[in-house]
Design an enzyme around this catalytic site. Structure first.
Site, PDB file in Angstrom:
ATOM      1  N   ASN A  24       4.354  -4.380  -0.465  1.00 28.69           N
ATOM      2  CA  ASN A  24       5.507  -3.509  -0.708  1.00 28.69           C
ATOM      3  C   ASN A  24       6.668  -3.890   0.178  1.00 28.69           C
ATOM      4  O   ASN A  24       6.508  -4.353   1.293  1.00 28.69           O
ATOM      5  CB  ASN A  24       5.120  -2.031  -0.532  1.00 28.69           C
ATOM      6  CG  ASN A  24       5.274  -1.551   0.896  1.00 28.69           C
ATOM      7  OD1 ASN A  24       6.381  -1.241   1.349  1.00 28.69           O
ATOM      8  ND2 ASN A  24       4.160  -1.504   1.627  1.00 28.69           N
ATOM      9  N   CYS A  39       9.598  -2.263  13.766  1.00 30.87           N
ATOM     10  CA  CYS A  39      10.966  -2.602  13.373  1.00 30.87           C
ATOM     11  C   CYS A  39      11.646  -3.300  14.536  1.00 30.87           C
ATOM     12  O   CYS A  39      11.243  -3.149  15.683  1.00 30.87           O
ATOM     13  CB  CYS A  39      11.746  -1.335  13.034  1.00 30.87           C
ATOM     14  SG  CYS A  39      11.998  -0.288  14.457  1.00 30.87           S
ATOM     15  N   SER A  63       1.346   7.138   6.495  1.00 30.43           N
ATOM     16  CA  SER A  63       2.764   7.454   6.264  1.00 30.43           C
ATOM     17  C   SER A  63       3.295   6.673   5.061  1.00 30.43           C
ATOM     18  O   SER A  63       3.019   5.481   4.908  1.00 30.43           O
ATOM     19  CB  SER A  63       3.553   7.081   7.521  1.00 30.43           C
ATOM     20  OG  SER A  63       4.937   7.182   7.281  1.00 30.43           O
ATOM     21  N   ILE A 120      -4.008   0.183  10.917  1.00 33.56           N
ATOM     22  CA  ILE A 120      -2.930  -0.778  11.015  1.00 33.56           C
ATOM     23  C   ILE A 120      -1.781  -0.399  10.070  1.00 33.56           C
ATOM     24  O   ILE A 120      -2.011   0.263   9.046  1.00 33.56           O
ATOM     25  CB  ILE A 120      -3.406  -2.228  10.655  1.00 33.56           C
ATOM     26  CG1 ILE A 120      -3.944  -2.318   9.237  1.00 33.56           C
ATOM     27  CG2 ILE A 120      -4.380  -2.729  11.651  1.00 33.56           C
ATOM     28  CD1 ILE A 120      -4.238  -3.745   8.760  1.00 33.56           C
ATOM     29  N   ASN A 121      -0.580  -0.810  10.443  1.00 30.12           N
ATOM     30  CA  ASN A 121       0.508  -0.814   9.483  1.00 30.12           C
ATOM     31  C   ASN A 121       0.298  -2.052   8.595  1.00 30.12           C
ATOM     32  O   ASN A 121      -0.707  -2.741   8.717  1.00 30.12           O
ATOM     33  CB  ASN A 121       1.853  -0.857  10.217  1.00 30.12           C
ATOM     34  CG  ASN A 121       2.954  -0.168   9.412  1.00 30.12           C
ATOM     35  OD1 ASN A 121       3.019  -0.307   8.193  1.00 30.12           O
ATOM     36  ND2 ASN A 121       3.803   0.568  10.098  1.00 30.12           N
ATOM     37  N   THR A 122       1.214  -2.344   7.717  1.00 32.74           N
ATOM     38  CA  THR A 122       0.998  -3.456   6.774  1.00 32.74           C
ATOM     39  C   THR A 122       1.142  -4.814   7.458  1.00 32.74           C
ATOM     40  O   THR A 122       1.879  -4.967   8.429  1.00 32.74           O
ATOM     41  CB  THR A 122       1.991  -3.357   5.607  1.00 32.74           C
ATOM     42  OG1 THR A 122       3.310  -3.269   6.150  1.00 32.74           O
ATOM     43  CG2 THR A 122       1.708  -2.157   4.742  1.00 32.74           C
ATOM     44  N   LYS A 137       2.290   4.125  16.134  1.00 34.90           N
ATOM     45  CA  LYS A 137       1.703   3.389  15.010  1.00 34.90           C
ATOM     46  C   LYS A 137       1.853   1.895  15.263  1.00 34.90           C
ATOM     47  O   LYS A 137       2.954   1.346  15.270  1.00 34.90           O
ATOM     48  CB  LYS A 137       2.383   3.769  13.700  1.00 34.90           C
ATOM     49  CG  LYS A 137       1.849   2.975  12.524  1.00 34.90           C
ATOM     50  CD  LYS A 137       1.529   3.823  11.369  1.00 34.90           C
ATOM     51  CE  LYS A 137       0.979   3.046  10.197  1.00 34.90           C
ATOM     52  NZ  LYS A 137       1.323   3.685   8.937  1.00 34.90           N
TER      53      LYS A 137
HETATM   54  C1  LIG Z   1       4.232   1.834  -0.515  1.00 41.90           C
HETATM   55  C2  LIG Z   1       3.940   1.955   0.953  1.00 41.90           C
HETATM   56  C3  LIG Z   1       4.856   2.607   1.780  1.00 41.90           C
HETATM   57  C4  LIG Z   1       4.594   2.740   3.156  1.00 41.90           C
HETATM   58  N1  LIG Z   1       5.509   3.387   3.946  1.00 41.90           N
HETATM   59  C5  LIG Z   1       5.243   3.530   5.279  1.00 41.90           C
HETATM   60  C6  LIG Z   1       6.143   4.272   6.112  1.00 41.90           C
HETATM   61  O1  LIG Z   1       7.144   4.841   5.668  1.00 41.90           O
HETATM   62  N2  LIG Z   1       5.841   4.338   7.434  1.00 41.90           N
HETATM   63  C7  LIG Z   1       4.710   3.765   7.985  1.00 41.90           C
HETATM   64  O2  LIG Z   1       4.481   3.886   9.195  1.00 41.90           O
HETATM   65  N3  LIG Z   1       3.843   3.097   7.203  1.00 41.90           N
HETATM   66  C8  LIG Z   1       4.084   2.962   5.878  1.00 41.90           C
HETATM   67  N4  LIG Z   1       3.175   2.301   5.083  1.00 41.90           N
HETATM   68  C9  LIG Z   1       1.946   1.759   5.686  1.00 41.90           C
HETATM   69  C10 LIG Z   1       0.745   2.697   5.489  1.00 41.90           C
HETATM   70  O3  LIG Z   1       0.961   3.964   6.104  1.00 41.90           O
HETATM   71  C11 LIG Z   1      -0.554   2.072   6.059  1.00 41.90           C
HETATM   72  O4  LIG Z   1      -0.382   1.874   7.452  1.00 41.90           O
HETATM   73  C12 LIG Z   1      -0.899   0.730   5.427  1.00 41.90           C
HETATM   74  O5  LIG Z   1      -0.555   0.716   4.061  1.00 41.90           O
HETATM   75  C13 LIG Z   1      -2.382   0.357   5.573  1.00 41.90           C
HETATM   76  O6  LIG Z   1      -3.224   1.316   4.941  1.00 41.90           O
HETATM   77  P1  LIG Z   1      -3.752   1.136   3.418  1.00 41.90           P
HETATM   78  O7  LIG Z   1      -4.268  -0.267   3.293  1.00 41.90           O
HETATM   79  O8  LIG Z   1      -4.803   2.186   3.243  1.00 41.90           O
HETATM   80  O9  LIG Z   1      -2.568   1.365   2.532  1.00 41.90           O
HETATM   81  C14 LIG Z   1       3.412   2.189   3.709  1.00 41.90           C
HETATM   82  C15 LIG Z   1       2.491   1.521   2.859  1.00 41.90           C
HETATM   83  C16 LIG Z   1       2.739   1.416   1.494  1.00 41.90           C
HETATM   84  C17 LIG Z   1       1.728   0.715   0.618  1.00 41.90           C
END
Ligand SMILES: Cc1cc2nc3c(=O)[nH]c(=O)nc-3n(C[C@H](O)[C@H](O)[C@H](O)COP(=O)(O)O)c2cc1C
Length: 292
Positions: free
Chosen positions: A74, A135, A22, A195-197, A169
């Site tokens: 981010n 959140c 996402s 994972i989320n961030t 998530k």
């Molecule tokens: C710029 C950016 C915006 C993101 N926005 C969302 C979001 O709106 N909702 C969400 O659940 N995760 C969001 N994420 C998290 C990603 O969906 C993902 O869970 C996380 O980046 C780990 O995967 P990756 O290392 O491949 O990026 C965002 C990540 C990035 C880098």
């Protein structure tokens, strides 16, 4: 290793196991840039919208990005048109994509989450709903997804409001993500994604003050892959529902690692910013690996 072919994700048929994370691929902007070529060679087997909230949000003040070794921090802050704006303007465009649509929602209270789930779930264009629980609940002050009981209460509150499969998530910023996954499952979730961030921070080298307008941000990209792989393996071992694995996936080999660790499918996030066709390449590489 699970193969790269069609899968059933919570009763929804996907032509393969690659989703986007996402918020990391703007399909509406990409359609404008690439035209119908995007639809003919769409990079994912299901598309996950960026997270929407009930009210419109401006997002965080700039700067919103910091490059780390092998990753990003981010602090975007979920800018979005809000539920009404999404349903009126974005959903009709996303419905034209050639793959099932997952809509990601975040509520700052259980009632907000309920309103989002009920109204998004009414729309035929939506195949699955993802609950972004990274959140704070303004009522309890707790990060919803950091605590098993708080996550269970959120899922229980919305479960009966839709017949769409619910994906929770998970945040990696929890003491025990596997316990949160099990709590989500017991409360009626159909899948989890992770994972989320990871929470992170960078200082401006000149002022020694936080670089990001939001002070802290979320770390993603190859820097988090080892952490993500461990959490996906732990969650897949503990929970009976499918896990969608992500975190630093940039090649078919990485995707294969997450599938071998127990993920039912995988998502590509930060790599999409470097290469908007990364999903296609990763699917092809995964197919080659599965064939040997
Ligand atoms: C710029 C950016 C915006 C993101 N926005 C969302 C979001 O709106 N909702 C969400 O659940 N995760 C969001 N994420 C998290 C990603 O969906 C993902 O869970 C996380 O980046 C780990 O995967 P990756 O290392 O491949 O990026 C965002 C990540 C990035 C880098």
């Amino acid at each position: 290793m699970a193969d790269a072919g069609p899968i059933d994700l919570c009763r929804v048929q996907l032509a393969g196991p690659i989703l986007n994370g996402s918020g990391t691929f703007d399909a509406i902007a990409a359609r404008r840039a690439f035209g119908d070529a995007l639809l003919e060679r769409f990079p994912f087997h299901a598309f996950v919208s960026k997270t929407i909230t009930l009210a419109p949000r401006e997002g965080n003040p700039p700067p919103r990005l910091w490059e780390t070794p092998a990753g990003l921090i981010n602090s975007i802050g979920l800018p979005n048109k809000g539920l009404d704006g999404f349903l009126a303007h974005d959903l009709p465009e996303l419905a034209e994509l050639p793959v099932p649509l997952v809509v990601s929602v975040m509520g700052f209270s259980r009632d907000e989450l309920a309103e989002l789930v009920r109204r998004v779930g009414e729309r035929d264009e939506v195949a699955l709903i993802e609950l972004n629980v990274s959140c704070p609940n303004v009522e309890t002050g707790l990060i919803m997804g950091a605590d098993p009981a708080e996550t269970a209460r959120a899922v229980e509150h919305v479960r009966a409001l839709t017949d769409r499969p619910l994906i929770v998530k998970l945040t990696p910023n929890a003491n025990d993500p596997a316990a949160v996954a099990v709590a989500a499952e017991e409360a009626g979730a159909d899948a989890v994604s992770l994972i989320n961030t990871l929470k992170g921070m960078a200082l401006d080298p000149r002022t020694r003050q936080p670089w990001l307008g939001g002070t802290t941000g979320g770390v993603s990209g190859p820097a988090v892959r080892a952490v993500a792989l461990e959490q996906v393996a732990a969650v897949a071992a503990a929970a009976g529902i499918p896990a969608i694995g992500m975190g630093g996936i940039a090649s078919g080999r990485h995707a294969g690692d997450f599938l071998s660790a127990g993920a039912a499918c995988v998502a590509v996030g930060t790599e999409n910013f470097r290469d908007p066709a990364a999903g296609l390449r990763i699917a092809a590489e995964l197919g080659e690996l599965a064939a040997v």
